[in-house]
Design a protein around this motif. Structure first.
Motif, mmCIF file in Angstrom:
data_model
loop_
_atom_site.group_PDB
_atom_site.id
_atom_site.type_symbol
_atom_site.label_atom_id
_atom_site.label_comp_id
_atom_site.label_asym_id
_atom_site.label_seq_id
_atom_site.Cartn_x
_atom_site.Cartn_y
_atom_site.Cartn_z
ATOM 1 N N HIS A 92 0.860 -1.181 0.000
ATOM 2 C CA HIS A 92 0.000 0.000 0.000
ATOM 3 C C HIS A 92 0.898 1.233 0.000
ATOM 4 N N GLN A 93 0.339 2.377 -0.320
ATOM 5 C CA GLN A 93 1.168 3.558 -0.569
ATOM 6 C C GLN A 93 1.941 4.042 0.663
ATOM 7 N N PRO A 94 1.345 4.138 1.869
ATOM 8 C CA PRO A 94 2.158 4.605 2.994
ATOM 9 C C PRO A 94 3.397 3.741 3.231
ATOM 10 N N LEU A 95 3.256 2.445 3.042
ATOM 11 C CA LEU A 95 4.386 1.532 3.229
ATOM 12 C C LEU A 95 5.463 1.778 2.173
ATOM 13 N N LEU A 98 7.160 5.122 2.894
ATOM 14 C CA LEU A 98 8.043 5.077 4.067
ATOM 15 C C LEU A 98 9.317 4.304 3.768
ATOM 16 N N ALA A 99 9.205 3.183 3.068
ATOM 17 C CA ALA A 99 10.402 2.422 2.701
ATOM 18 C C ALA A 99 11.337 3.282 1.856
ATOM 19 N N GLU A 100 10.776 3.984 0.865
ATOM 20 C CA GLU A 100 11.591 4.843 0.005
ATOM 21 C C GLU A 100 12.228 5.968 0.814
ATOM 22 N N LYS A 101 11.477 6.530 1.762
ATOM 23 C CA LYS A 101 11.986 7.607 2.596
ATOM 24 C C LYS A 101 13.172 7.134 3.435
ATOM 25 N N VAL A 335 1.628 7.666 9.982
ATOM 26 C CA VAL A 335 2.057 8.470 11.128
ATOM 27 C C VAL A 335 3.576 8.629 11.123
ATOM 28 N N ALA A 336 4.300 7.559 10.813
ATOM 29 C CA ALA A 336 5.762 7.646 10.752
ATOM 30 C C ALA A 336 6.220 8.645 9.705
#
Length: 457
Positions: A92-95, A98-101, A335-336
């Motif tokens: 999903h997009q938040p995951l 966040l991984a890319e970030k 949230v992260a």
């Protein structure tokens, strides 16, 4: 809150709740303190009393206890996709974001991120990854793990075996075989008379080299270490420690796992503890300040050296058979992401550096206090080591007694923190203001004076 309602809450808690890291019998008889609200660096208890949370909860609440943007981020994501998983090629997009970030933030080149829910799970996952990696390389004997005394890496069976604390092992039949613990790098307590910090670091690097030679480098999967040890007493490594230790690991071609659960995301005045100390890890572990602990989330970041054999082994076995239902939960990931954005936008890493200098200057002044043997730390994390005698560093009656008295005195000053033996730990939220920091340190000084009066001859 009405006092009778508050007493009912405390009674119900003692009646039904088995607490972590708590004397269960003592809690059942006495009850505990129930918090009902948070406000910036403060928490408010069931009686309406406001306390400075000087340990950021459990070293984790970087943005304090009332950051509306994190609440809004959770609410937005809950209304769109309240749950999805990352099993069997789903995402999903938040995951993804966040991984890319995190890969983009890494202080050394990294390849992939695996998401978990706590620091313990993340370290446990890293152990399994390393064992899987060793098997993928055709090295089934390469399974031993090096850690250190006084290290804290978690409380699952694997991560508790990494942890170097007797109270985490006792009664649980831990640590497991194959977990090897080196000396803690605490110069004040472990240094020999006349020994310099550099010489102490050389001795500890020689200890590591001796252990590897004794066990055989071919049997050792990795070394796990916190850049600065947190729950073991806020132990800052001595001069030369990390360059010397990494040189030994490189010589024997042994991976290094940096446990950034406490140090990560600004605590030391750099984004990562690995940056602060010049560490070049193969694996990095994140949790706590990743989301300011508003929701549970943690991560294991691995480089290509670890990832490629693991990926190839998963192809041979048709799957990488590890994961948790909530691995990379979309609400926690959202949230992260917002938490990291706030840390960057508000310059909180640099703020931790600047306020950290202010805090450590004030702590250094405390070394003149009759009970203070040492102050230490980096950035917005510090500790005050209490002694009865500065000459021989002796405790009061039994080790830990002075620390307990200090914790009790701080509670009377409405400061919540923790004594680690005879060390008082300080780890305030990154959002703390100069005036709030000064007030906290004034209360610490008052508490030490209170203890000095109690123990004076």
């Amino acid at each position: 809150m009405e006092s009778n309602e508050a007493s009912t809450l405390a009674h119900r808690d003692a009646q039904f709740h088995l607490h972590p890291f708590t004397n269960a019998v003592k809690n059942a008889h006495e009850g505990g303190k129930v918090m009902t609200r948070g406000e910036g660096i403060y928490v408010i208890d069931e009686h309406g009393q406001k306390h400075i949370e000087a340990l950021s909860g459990l070293w984790c609440v970087a943005l304090g206890f009332s950051e509306q943007r994190l609440i809004d981020a959770a609410t937005r994501q809950m209304s769109v996709l309240p749950f999805y998983h990352a099993f069997v090629q789903r995402s999903h997009q938040p995951l993804i974001d966040l991984a890319e970030k995190l890969i983009g933030m890494a202080p050394v080149p990294m390849s992939k991120v695996f998401f978990t829910n706590s620091g313990s799970e993340a370290n446990d996952t890293a152990i399994k990854l390393l064992w899987y990696w060793a098997n993928a390389l055709g090295k089934p004997d390469k399974k031993k793990i090096i850690s250190r005394q006084r290290a804290y890496h978690g409380v699952t069976i694997g991560s508790a075996s990494l942890t170097g604390m007797p109270h985490v092992h006792g009664g649980f039949d831990l640590p497991l075989d194959g977990f090897l613990h080196l000396s803690a790098p605490h110069f004040y307590r472990e240094g020999k008379p006349g020994e310099t910090e550099e010489a102490f670091s050389t001795r500890l690097a020689d200890e590591l080299d001796t252990l590897i030679r004794r066990e055989g480098a071919h049997t050792i999967a990795a070394m796990f270490a916190e850049p600065l040890m947190g729950a073991g007493g806020v132990i800052a490594p001595p001069a030369g420690y990390w360059p010397k230790m990494q040189a030994v690991l490189r010589k024997h071609d042994i991976p290094l796992v940096a446990d950034e659960v406490i140090c990560g995301f600004g605590r030391l005045g750099r984004m990562f503890g690995s940056e602060y100390y010049g560490i070049k890890p193969d694996i990095m572990i994140f949790s706590k300040q990743l989301s300011s602990a508003y929701l549970p989330i943690s991560a294991v970041m691995i480089n290509e050296r670890i990832y490629r054999p693991v990926a190839e082994e998963s192809e041979r076995r048709m799957t990488f058979g590890h994961g948790f239902t909530a691995s990379g939960h979309p609400v926690a990931a959202a949230v992260a992401l917002e938490n990291l954005a706030i840390i960057e936008e508000r310059g909180l890493v640099e703020r931790a550096r600047v306020l950290g200098e202010r805090m450590h200057a004030r702590l250094a002044e405390l070394t003149a206090h009759p009970l203070v043997g040492e102050t230490r730390g980096a950035g917005l994390i510090g500790a005050i080591e209490l002694v009865m005698s500065k000459e021989d560093k002796s405790p009061l009656e039994t080790p830990g007694r002075l620390g307990t008295l200090a914790s009790e005195a701080l509670a009377r000053q409405h400061v919540i923190t923790r004594n680690i033996g005879d060390a008082i730990a300080l780890c305030p939220p990154l959002i703390i203001s100069e005036s709030e920091l000064d007030e906290l340190l004034n209360r610490v000084h008052a508490a030490l004076d209170d203890v000095a009066q109690q123990v004076k001859p």
